[in-house]
Design a protein around this motif. Structure first.
Motif, PDB file in Angstrom:
ATOM      1  N   TYR A   4      -2.869   1.703   8.990  1.00 51.21           N
ATOM      2  CA  TYR A   4      -2.087   1.409   7.994  1.00 51.21           C
ATOM      3  C   TYR A   4      -2.939   1.036   6.727  1.00 51.21           C
ATOM      4  N   ARG A  21       0.926  -1.201   0.136  1.00 50.55           N
ATOM      5  CA  ARG A  21       0.059   0.007  -0.072  1.00 50.55           C
ATOM      6  C   ARG A  21       0.681   1.097  -0.110  1.00 50.55           C
ATOM      7  N   GLN A  22       1.935   1.245   0.722  1.00 52.00           N
ATOM      8  CA  GLN A  22       2.657   2.233   0.830  1.00 52.00           C
ATOM      9  C   GLN A  22       3.577   2.532  -0.387  1.00 52.00           C
ATOM     10  N   ASP A  47       6.975   8.952  -1.859  1.00 49.76           N
ATOM     11  CA  ASP A  47       7.591   8.959  -0.585  1.00 49.76           C
ATOM     12  C   ASP A  47       7.408  10.206   0.119  1.00 49.76           C
ATOM     13  N   LYS A  77       2.052   4.856  -2.651  1.00 52.56           N
ATOM     14  CA  LYS A  77       2.051   6.449  -2.674  1.00 52.56           C
ATOM     15  C   LYS A  77       3.491   6.987  -2.749  1.00 52.56           C
ATOM     16  N   ALA A 120       2.519  11.143   6.771  1.00 52.58           N
ATOM     17  CA  ALA A 120       3.446   9.989   5.918  1.00 52.58           C
ATOM     18  C   ALA A 120       4.675   9.674   6.646  1.00 52.58           C
ATOM     19  N   ARG A 128       5.332   6.067   8.520  1.00 52.17           N
ATOM     20  CA  ARG A 128       6.408   5.362   7.687  1.00 52.17           C
ATOM     21  C   ARG A 128       6.683   3.976   8.297  1.00 52.17           C
TER      22      ARG A 128
END
Lengths: 494, 494
Positions: A492, A188-189, A194, A192, A334, A338
């Motif tokens: 998350y 998922r991260q 950074d 997007k 974000a 992280r």
């Protein structure tokens, strides 16, 4: 004087000595010039011996028996129970084992400092072996006295009443959940962009003003505590005079703020302990998992929430004159949320942190049981990291040399970090349910509703109830991983 | 273990507790938030009781007797003598008197703080009466144990071996000399123009840098000590970790520097005590007059000398960007050697200071003897000031309420200030004779020759010899007022 009154007087004196020791240890870390080190070690050793002697005195068991026959109310009975618990721990230990552990711990810690700097586990192996042998002896004598397994007897020092059978069940649940969850979060991260780093310089003076403002917002009372600097941040002192430390990195204000929020969580717990039980065991913090739950409630549950970050982002932008997209709430979220597979526990996010703890818990149980030879520790470490996190450290510095705990004699401490994280999630969920405006307040930098709930349901209980009972009364159920997993999913993958 | 070895171990533990207490007291003054006060008082009371108990233990006199029969060298015999002296003082005091004195002292000091602020002696009179009654009891029990007069028994705590008969003779000499001398000095001073004040602003950061430079020049080792801030400057800590404090006045850098030079003199003495006797009574500072001699050697003999001022004037001018006649060496000499009839002891110059001390010495002897009723103290104060200095204070704040000493129970301390001033003059004269380049070095801001002489002849002796013997070996004669009078004549009428 009744036997119970005599015991109270004795524990009051012991608490005064421990309060003095807390100041001496804070001073060593935050103030003392290097040349004072040997003399300070002597002062600490002498005071610790006196404090141990107050409990190990043969008069104490007779006083405890006599007090048990006296008419005491609920709270005094709880206090007497804590006295008995402290006495069993102290009396189980022969004085020469106490001294040998202190010396071996100091020698091992000193060897560890240079071994870690040189990433050379073998250099500290002899000292660690000597220390572990003594800790296993401690585990044996305490196991006999407490009628527990050797590992649980060590755990009981940090987490009174804690049982590895219960931890096993909870950690198995987490270990089954986390690897797949981590994959999902990282996928998922990756969708997007950074987060943008906060660039610029962050002068120490401005960071000091900022963290003082954050601490005040959290409810820290500077009439009853201080914030200073030390190489390794900690929360020390006593409830009426809490001593926090941090360190300032002029290139990174972000992690500094969260470090202070974490330690302030510990401090608020100490400060909120019941004033009428000062100096008595019933007035002490309940145990390390509840202590860590308070720092993690503040750092992870509240501090890294979108609500609080919507106050922190503009506050930090104003403090450092920051502007542009890096200083937006969205970017702060974000940055604060992280997730990364890393080698170092203290830098880990809340998703990967439990894997670090589970690894250490497995290894330390095997060491205490005699099932893992210390020479095999680096290999077992790499294997465990690969299994739990999918990464293996390139060297011992980033592996089994990273934490001080074993090297200063603390086996049985590690699981309390993750128990604390789960407790924090369960408490925070209950606080939110009971306090509808809690998140609105956080979004204005106002911790009062959250603190009020914690003061009432956790801090004011001191050690008057067992950990599990405090949690059950506060949240309606015993500890499990549900709230923690729900929190992780919502934050998350929500 | 021999009886002497057992005693050494016991005194080592006592010294560790006293070292811990020194840190706690420094912390209270320099670091502790107000809200920590009650808990700190408890810590100190508990540790002091334990330290007293180590000496008052009935096993101690038997150990001392047994050790006296053992074969000991000179230094160990001196150490044993100091042990006996400490034991006599401790054992003479019933435990309840120790506790009552601590409580009455704390209550009286608290009442004194507001009484002084309101210049209202009557407000503290009841507490002072209660405290004096207990101190007189202490004087009686110690007089019996030490075979001394009650006043000398109190004096003996601060100045071991000190006798009022000797002080009487020396003070009579000074009291006869000073009034006429003061008239002459003031007449001479009136012939010259007034010194120019150092104007400008003196930011704390710049003052800190300056005093650190001065302390380093004097030989202070920041690896074994610190300088911090407190309302009342003092020198605390232990020889391996000396804790100094000062306070910064942004309108006056001059008195701040001399305050630090004074405290650094105390610190250098502590630091120079014999390392091989750490933790033993023979390794302690000898007594308060020798201690004060070290601060006054640095502040008065060296610090206010034309030689040192010829370094300090340009150094301070550079530190604060000062220029013009106020920053000349000549003006610094006029500022540093200014004499005035004033009300306040701690602000007094070295010519009028002894009058302040002689007054207090006379009054405190009368109080201990029961010849002066406390209600009559303000009147007796005014009378004595008029006789000795020719001025009477307009109120109690500038009179008998100005010093903390009696109000926290310290009768018998005052004479050591002036004994220290005379000792300083005698030592400094001997150091100059033995060290031809001493003043040349001071003129370059180099204290090494002076410090080297003091290290050898005073500091390294610890408590291995009596005060008088240290002085006789260092200067060739017993203490008298000659060197002090010669110093005053040379500096002020030379």
């Amino acid at each position: 004087m009744s036997a119970y009154a005599e015991l109270k007087d004795r524990f009051h004196r012991r608490s005064a000595i421990e309060g003095a020791l807390a100041t001496l240890q804070w001073d060593r870390a935050a103030m003392m010039p290097r040349g004072g080190s040997d003399a300070r070690s002597e002062q600490v050793a002498v005071l610790e011996t006196i404090a141990h002697g107050l409990l190990a005195d043969p008069a104490v068991p007779d006083l405890i028996s006599a007090a048990t026959a006296e008419h005491l109310g609920f709270a005094d009975r709880a206090n007497l129970g804590e006295m008995r618990h402290a006495w069993v721990h102290a009396a189980a230990m022969p004085a020469d084992l106490v001294g040998a552990l202190a010396r071996a711990g100091a020698a091992c810690e000193m060897a560890w400092r240079s071994a870690r700097a040189n990433s050379d586990f073998k250099a500290v192996l002899p000292q660690l072996q000597a220390l572990l042998a003594l800790v296993r002896e401690e585990a044996q004598v305490k196991a006999a006295a407490l009628n527990l397994s050797p590992y649980d007897a060590l755990l009981d020092s940090y987490e009174p009443g804690g049982k590895s059978a219960e931890i096993d069940a909870i950690f198995a649940d987490l270990a089954a959940f986390l690897p797949g969850f981590l994959d999902d979060v990282l996928a998922r991260q990756a969708e997007k962009p950074d987060p943008l780093p906060l660039t610029g310089s962050f002068p120490t003076a401005k960071q000091k003003a900022l963290v003082a403002r954050v601490m005040t917002a959290m409810g820290f009372d500077f009439e009853h505590g201080r914030l200073d600097e030390s190489a390794h941040p900690f929360c020390g002192g006593i409830p009426d005079d809490v001593r926090l430390t941090t360190r300032y990195d002029e290139t990174d204000a972000f992690s500094g703020v969260f470090g202070v929020i974490h330690e302030t969580g510990h401090a608020l717990y100490e400060r909120g302990l019941p004033a009428e039980w000062r100096g008595q065991p019933a007035g002490n913090a309940r145990g390390m998992s509840l202590h860590e739950s308070q720092s993690l409630t503040m750092e992870m549950q509240a501090g890294r929430s979108r609500a609080f970050l919507s106050w922190l982002a503009p506050t930090m932008a104003a403090a450092f004159g920051g502007s542009g997209p890096a200083w937006s709430v969205e970017n702060f979220v974000a940055l604060a949320q992280r997730v990364e597979r890393g080698f170092i526990r203290v830098e880990a996010d809340e998703v990967t942190y439990p894997a670090h703890v589970i690894l250490r818990y497995r290894l330390e149980r095997a060491m205490i049981a005699g099932d893992l030879k210390l020479a095999d520790l680096p290999g077992a470490w790499a294997e465990g990291m690969t299994e739990l996190l999918g990464v293996a450290p390139p060297d011992d510095r980033l592996g089994c040399l990273q934490d001080i705990h074993w090297y200063d004699g603390a086996w049985g401490y590690f699981p309390t970090y993750t128990l604390g994280a789960m407790t924090a999630a369960q408490l925070f969920a209950a606080a939110k349910t009971a306090t509808p405006n809690l998140e609105e307040a956080l979004a204005m930098g106002d911790f009062r509703p959250l603190l009020k709930w914690m003061r009432t349901h956790v801090h004011a209980e001191g050690s008057l109830l067992p950990t599990g009972e405090i949690l059950r009364r506060a949240t309606g159920k015993p500890l499990d991983a549900k709230a923690f997993k729900a929190h992780l999913r919502a934050r998350y993958l929500g």
